[in-house]
Write a protein that holds these residues in place. Structure first.
Motif, PDB file in Angstrom:
ATOM      1  N   ALA A 144      -0.452   6.077   2.177  1.00  0.00           N
ATOM      2  CA  ALA A 144       0.005   4.806   2.740  1.00  0.00           C
ATOM      3  C   ALA A 144      -1.141   4.060   3.405  1.00  0.00           C
ATOM      4  O   ALA A 144      -1.263   2.829   3.282  1.00  0.00           O
ATOM      5  CB  ALA A 144       1.135   5.051   3.735  1.00  0.00           C
ATOM      6  N   ALA A 145      -2.010   4.790   4.113  1.00  0.00           N
ATOM      7  CA  ALA A 145      -3.142   4.141   4.775  1.00  0.00           C
ATOM      8  C   ALA A 145      -4.110   3.535   3.762  1.00  0.00           C
ATOM      9  O   ALA A 145      -4.649   2.447   3.968  1.00  0.00           O
ATOM     10  CB  ALA A 145      -3.866   5.141   5.670  1.00  0.00           C
ATOM     11  N   ARG A 146      -4.321   4.246   2.660  1.00  0.00           N
ATOM     12  CA  ARG A 146      -5.211   3.708   1.621  1.00  0.00           C
ATOM     13  C   ARG A 146      -4.619   2.445   1.003  1.00  0.00           C
ATOM     14  O   ARG A 146      -5.346   1.502   0.669  1.00  0.00           O
ATOM     15  CB  ARG A 146      -5.464   4.765   0.558  1.00  0.00           C
ATOM     16  CG  ARG A 146      -6.353   5.917   1.029  1.00  0.00           C
ATOM     17  CD  ARG A 146      -6.732   6.827  -0.117  1.00  0.00           C
ATOM     18  NE  ARG A 146      -7.558   7.938   0.323  1.00  0.00           N
ATOM     19  CZ  ARG A 146      -7.175   9.200   0.328  1.00  0.00           C
ATOM     20  NH1 ARG A 146      -5.951   9.519  -0.097  1.00  0.00           N
ATOM     21  NH2 ARG A 146      -7.978  10.158   0.739  1.00  0.00           N
ATOM     22  N   ARG A 147      -3.303   2.397   0.837  1.00  0.00           N
ATOM     23  CA  ARG A 147      -2.656   1.193   0.314  1.00  0.00           C
ATOM     24  C   ARG A 147      -2.884   0.002   1.254  1.00  0.00           C
ATOM     25  O   ARG A 147      -3.148  -1.118   0.804  1.00  0.00           O
ATOM     26  CB  ARG A 147      -1.157   1.419   0.123  1.00  0.00           C
ATOM     27  CG  ARG A 147      -0.791   2.265  -1.082  1.00  0.00           C
ATOM     28  CD  ARG A 147       0.719   2.408  -1.206  1.00  0.00           C
ATOM     29  NE  ARG A 147       1.355   1.108  -1.398  1.00  0.00           N
ATOM     30  CZ  ARG A 147       1.587   0.561  -2.579  1.00  0.00           C
ATOM     31  NH1 ARG A 147       1.224   1.190  -3.690  1.00  0.00           N
ATOM     32  NH2 ARG A 147       2.181  -0.616  -2.677  1.00  0.00           N
ATOM     33  N   LEU A 148      -2.815   0.260   2.554  1.00  0.00           N
ATOM     34  CA  LEU A 148      -3.046  -0.813   3.522  1.00  0.00           C
ATOM     35  C   LEU A 148      -4.509  -1.258   3.500  1.00  0.00           C
ATOM     36  O   LEU A 148      -4.806  -2.458   3.613  1.00  0.00           O
ATOM     37  CB  LEU A 148      -2.649  -0.354   4.920  1.00  0.00           C
ATOM     38  CG  LEU A 148      -1.165  -0.060   5.139  1.00  0.00           C
ATOM     39  CD1 LEU A 148      -0.918   0.344   6.593  1.00  0.00           C
ATOM     40  CD2 LEU A 148      -0.290  -1.246   4.761  1.00  0.00           C
ATOM     41  N   GLN A 149      -5.426  -0.317   3.351  1.00  0.00           N
ATOM     42  CA  GLN A 149      -6.843  -0.679   3.268  1.00  0.00           C
ATOM     43  C   GLN A 149      -7.097  -1.551   2.037  1.00  0.00           C
ATOM     44  O   GLN A 149      -7.804  -2.561   2.109  1.00  0.00           O
ATOM     45  CB  GLN A 149      -7.710   0.579   3.226  1.00  0.00           C
ATOM     46  CG  GLN A 149      -9.183   0.337   2.961  1.00  0.00           C
ATOM     47  CD  GLN A 149      -9.855  -0.533   4.005  1.00  0.00           C
ATOM     48  OE1 GLN A 149      -9.525  -0.483   5.178  1.00  0.00           O
ATOM     49  NE2 GLN A 149     -10.814  -1.357   3.561  1.00  0.00           N
ATOM     50  N   LEU A 150      -6.515  -1.185   0.909  1.00  0.00           N
ATOM     51  CA  LEU A 150      -6.684  -1.980  -0.310  1.00  0.00           C
ATOM     52  C   LEU A 150      -6.051  -3.360  -0.153  1.00  0.00           C
ATOM     53  O   LEU A 150      -6.590  -4.359  -0.642  1.00  0.00           O
ATOM     54  CB  LEU A 150      -6.071  -1.239  -1.497  1.00  0.00           C
ATOM     55  CG  LEU A 150      -6.797   0.036  -1.945  1.00  0.00           C
ATOM     56  CD1 LEU A 150      -5.995   0.749  -3.028  1.00  0.00           C
ATOM     57  CD2 LEU A 150      -8.207  -0.288  -2.443  1.00  0.00           C
ATOM     58  N   ALA A 151      -4.917  -3.434   0.525  1.00  0.00           N
ATOM     59  CA  ALA A 151      -4.271  -4.724   0.754  1.00  0.00           C
ATOM     60  C   ALA A 151      -5.143  -5.615   1.626  1.00  0.00           C
ATOM     61  O   ALA A 151      -5.264  -6.827   1.378  1.00  0.00           O
ATOM     62  CB  ALA A 151      -2.900  -4.522   1.405  1.00  0.00           C
ATOM     63  N   ALA A 152      -5.759  -5.033   2.649  1.00  0.00           N
ATOM     64  CA  ALA A 152      -6.651  -5.816   3.510  1.00  0.00           C
ATOM     65  C   ALA A 152      -7.862  -6.317   2.733  1.00  0.00           C
ATOM     66  O   ALA A 152      -8.301  -7.460   2.913  1.00  0.00           O
ATOM     67  CB  ALA A 152      -7.098  -4.963   4.699  1.00  0.00           C
ATOM     68  N   GLU A 153      -8.400  -5.471   1.870  1.00  0.00           N
ATOM     69  CA  GLU A 153      -9.538  -5.900   1.054  1.00  0.00           C
ATOM     70  C   GLU A 153      -9.146  -7.034   0.122  1.00  0.00           C
ATOM     71  O   GLU A 153      -9.932  -7.961  -0.123  1.00  0.00           O
ATOM     72  CB  GLU A 153     -10.063  -4.715   0.244  1.00  0.00           C
ATOM     73  CG  GLU A 153     -10.709  -3.630   1.085  1.00  0.00           C
ATOM     74  CD  GLU A 153     -11.081  -2.412   0.266  1.00  0.00           C
ATOM     75  OE1 GLU A 153     -10.846  -2.422  -0.966  1.00  0.00           O
ATOM     76  OE2 GLU A 153     -11.596  -1.433   0.854  1.00  0.00           O
ATOM     77  N   ALA A 154      -7.914  -6.986  -0.394  1.00  0.00           N
ATOM     78  CA  ALA A 154      -7.461  -8.020  -1.324  1.00  0.00           C
ATOM     79  C   ALA A 154      -7.204  -9.345  -0.629  1.00  0.00           C
ATOM     80  O   ALA A 154      -7.539 -10.412  -1.152  1.00  0.00           O
ATOM     81  CB  ALA A 154      -6.187  -7.555  -2.036  1.00  0.00           C
ATOM     82  N   GLY A 155      -6.612  -9.302   0.566  1.00  0.00           N
ATOM     83  CA  GLY A 155      -6.235 -10.530   1.248  1.00  0.00           C
ATOM     84  C   GLY A 155      -7.253 -11.042   2.243  1.00  0.00           C
ATOM     85  O   GLY A 155      -7.247 -12.222   2.587  1.00  0.00           O
ATOM     86  N   GLY A 156      -8.105 -10.158   2.752  1.00  0.00           N
ATOM     87  CA  GLY A 156      -9.125 -10.571   3.703  1.00  0.00           C
ATOM     88  C   GLY A 156      -8.720 -10.496   5.155  1.00  0.00           C
ATOM     89  O   GLY A 156      -9.508 -10.838   6.042  1.00  0.00           O
ATOM     90  N   ALA A 157      -7.498 -10.041   5.450  1.00  0.00           N
ATOM     91  CA  ALA A 157      -7.046  -9.956   6.834  1.00  0.00           C
ATOM     92  C   ALA A 157      -7.547  -8.674   7.494  1.00  0.00           C
ATOM     93  O   ALA A 157      -7.878  -7.695   6.828  1.00  0.00           O
ATOM     94  CB  ALA A 157      -5.513 -10.007   6.893  1.00  0.00           C
TER      95      ALA A 157
END
Length: 239
Positions: free
Chosen positions: A142-155
């Motif tokens: 789950a944490a890796r999914r959030l890291q990838l989401a942050a990389e994708a969106g920039g937040a």
């Protein structure tokens, strides 16, 4: 509110943020980091707290950790989501730490799965400056999914967790522990500026460090006191 209704409401809110915040989002993506203080920034490999990434804050004292998180989120330069089972963030109190209520969206997510979903959606939105998820535990997937989401969106994403005996492994770029110290006022009638023990327990490309810091409410500055310690000095639980 059921999940489809929550999804529709969040998408509508995000749509309004995207229409209003395209220029701000571009400026944030170009900035690259959120600056904390001169001493702390100098220790971090990118010269500040990296955007487009996930960071952990362990709360040795809940109020101090919430204040530190608000300082970070208030510097992301855009709308902020504060997500939790029953988000107890007090918008009027967070103003003290530079986080404007006008930029703050509180999201109630009773189940951990709902909180993780809302956090991932927020981090993928280019118009969002930062997002915080308050939760007790999170697995590496789950944490890796959030890291990838942050990389994708920039937040910039924050996980606000209790300081437990075993925090476990982490996919976050940094892990911090925040504890409260006596205020700078020196008396019960004048508490003064908030002061914290701030420990960097883990960071990619950096070594553990501890700082005594004060948040200067009149200037909106985070200042270190007495220089930088070599590492956390008291008997810490394993990070």
């Amino acid at each position: 509110m059921d999940r489809p209704a929550l999804l529709a409401a969040l998408r509508a809110r995000v749509g309004r943020l995207e229409r209003a915040g395209a220029a701000a989002a571009l400026a944030r993506s170009q900035a690259g980091v959120v600056h904390l203080s001169e001493d702390i920034d100098a220790h971090l490999p990118q010269g500040g707290l990296a955007r487009a990434g996930l960071h952990e804050v362990l709360a040795a004292e809940p109020g101090a950790a919430a204040g530190f998180a608000a300082v970070i989120l208030g510097r992301t330069g855009g709308p902020v989501l504060w997500i939790g089972p029953d988000p107890d963030a007090w918008p009027s109190g967070l103003v003290r730490y530079g986080l404007s209520p006008a930029e703050l969206v509180l999201v109630r997510a009773p189940r951990p799965a709902d909180g993780l979903w809302a956090m991932e959606e927020a981090l993928r939105c280019a118009a969002v400056g930062g997002a915080l998820l308050a939760l007790s535990d999170i697995d590496l997937t789950a944490a890796r999914r959030l890291q990838l989401a942050a990389e994708a969106g920039g937040a910039l994403g924050l996980l606000l967790r209790p300081d437990t005996e075993e925090a476990g492994p982490s996919a976050a770029l940094t892990r911090w522990r925040v504890d409260a110290l006596a205020g700078s006022g020196g008396s019960a009638h004048s508490l003064g500026d908030p002061r914290w023990q701030l420990d960097l327990l883990r960071g990619r490309g950096s070594t553990p460090r501890s700082w005594t810091v004060a948040w200067r409410t009149t200037t909106d500055r985070l200042e270190t006191e007495g220089g930088t310690l070599a590492a956390p000095t008291r008997n810490r639980r394993r990070a």
